[in-house]
Design a protein around this motif. Sequence first.
Motif, short mmCIF file in Angstrom:
data_model
loop_
_atom_site.label_atom_id
_atom_site.label_comp_id
_atom_site.label_asym_id
_atom_site.label_seq_id
_atom_site.Cartn_x
_atom_site.Cartn_y
_atom_site.Cartn_z
N GLY A 1 0.82 -1.22 0.00
CA GLY A 1 0.00 0.00 0.00
C GLY A 1 0.85 1.26 0.00
N HIS A 2 1.90 1.26 0.80
CA HIS A 2 2.78 2.43 0.83
C HIS A 2 3.48 2.63 -0.52
N ARG A 3 3.93 1.52 -1.12
CA ARG A 3 4.58 1.63 -2.42
C ARG A 3 3.62 2.17 -3.47
N LEU A 4 2.38 1.65 -3.48
CA LEU A 4 1.40 2.12 -4.46
C LEU A 4 1.06 3.59 -4.23
N LYS A 5 0.94 3.98 -2.97
CA LYS A 5 0.63 5.38 -2.66
C LYS A 5 1.75 6.29 -3.17
N ASP A 6 2.99 5.90 -2.91
CA ASP A 6 4.12 6.71 -3.36
C ASP A 6 4.14 6.82 -4.88
N ARG A 7 3.86 5.71 -5.56
CA ARG A 7 3.84 5.75 -7.02
C ARG A 7 2.70 6.60 -7.54
N ALA A 8 1.53 6.50 -6.90
CA ALA A 8 0.37 7.30 -7.34
C ALA A 8 0.62 8.78 -7.13
N VAL A 9 1.21 9.13 -6.01
CA VAL A 9 1.52 10.55 -5.74
C VAL A 9 2.53 11.06 -6.76
N GLY A 10 3.55 10.25 -7.04
CA GLY A 10 4.54 10.65 -8.04
C GLY A 10 3.91 10.82 -9.42
N PHE A 11 3.02 9.91 -9.76
CA PHE A 11 2.34 10.00 -11.05
C PHE A 11 1.47 11.26 -11.12
N ALA A 12 0.73 11.54 -10.05
CA ALA A 12 -0.12 12.73 -10.03
C ALA A 12 0.71 14.00 -10.15
N LEU A 13 1.84 14.04 -9.48
CA LEU A 13 2.70 15.23 -9.59
C LEU A 13 3.27 15.38 -11.00
N ASP A 14 3.64 14.26 -11.61
CA ASP A 14 4.12 14.32 -13.00
C ASP A 14 3.04 14.81 -13.94
N VAL A 15 1.82 14.32 -13.75
CA VAL A 15 0.71 14.74 -14.60
C VAL A 15 0.46 16.23 -14.42
N ARG A 16 0.47 16.70 -13.18
CA ARG A 16 0.22 18.11 -12.91
C ARG A 16 1.31 18.99 -13.56
N ASP A 17 2.57 18.57 -13.45
CA ASP A 17 3.66 19.34 -14.04
C ASP A 17 3.54 19.38 -15.57
N ASN A 18 3.29 18.21 -16.15
CA ASN A 18 3.15 18.16 -17.62
C ASN A 18 1.93 18.91 -18.10
N MET A 19 0.84 18.89 -17.32
CA MET A 19 -0.36 19.62 -17.68
C MET A 19 -0.08 21.13 -17.68
N ALA A 20 0.62 21.61 -16.66
CA ALA A 20 0.95 23.04 -16.60
C ALA A 20 1.88 23.43 -17.73
N GLN A 21 2.82 22.55 -18.05
CA GLN A 21 3.74 22.84 -19.16
C GLN A 21 2.99 22.90 -20.48
N ARG A 22 2.10 21.93 -20.71
CA ARG A 22 1.35 21.91 -21.98
C ARG A 22 0.40 23.10 -22.05
N GLU A 23 -0.19 23.47 -20.94
CA GLU A 23 -1.08 24.62 -20.92
C GLU A 23 -0.32 25.89 -21.27
N ALA A 24 0.88 26.02 -20.75
CA ALA A 24 1.71 27.19 -21.06
C ALA A 24 2.07 27.20 -22.54
N GLU A 25 2.38 26.01 -23.09
CA GLU A 25 2.69 25.93 -24.53
C GLU A 25 1.49 26.34 -25.38
N LEU A 26 0.31 25.87 -25.00
CA LEU A 26 -0.90 26.23 -25.76
C LEU A 26 -1.22 27.72 -25.64
N GLU A 27 -1.08 28.27 -24.45
CA GLU A 27 -1.33 29.70 -24.29
C GLU A 27 -0.35 30.52 -25.12
N GLU A 28 0.89 30.07 -25.17
CA GLU A 28 1.89 30.78 -25.97
C GLU A 28 1.56 30.66 -27.46
N ALA A 29 1.15 29.47 -27.89
CA ALA A 29 0.83 29.26 -29.30
C ALA A 29 -0.40 30.05 -29.73
#
Length: 120
Positions: free
Chosen positions: A46-74
């Motif tokens: 459970g702890h391993r899955l939680k850590d992986r899920a949190v890491g995945f969510a943070l990666d998604v959030r970072d990539n989402m913000a990056q893509r949003e910035a790219e689209l706003e710039e475009a």
Amino acid sequence: MFRRTFWFTTGVAAGVWATTKVNRKLKQLTPESLAATAANKALETGHRLKDRAVGFALDVRDNMAQREAELEEALGIDESPELPAPRRLAAIENNRSTPKCIEAPMSSHTKYSYNRNEDH
């Protein structure tokens, strides 16, 4: 004579060693021990899955913000559009004044009577 003593001692040592190994294994296979082992493994998983899920969510959030910035710039979008103050307040007031639950009017023309004394 030494030969017999050597083999006797070797047999006793092997018997003691085997007995201790079997007793350890039997203690590991008791229901309480198996339950504790399963619970510990479940917690670790459970702890391993939680850590992986949190890491995945943070990666998604970072990539989402990056893509949003790219689209706003475009698209050339600098700021998020906001309603002027009078419209915004009117929209908020209209939203507050609408009832959340609108009841349907009861129909007075029904086939059946709900008077329970009618049949008696």
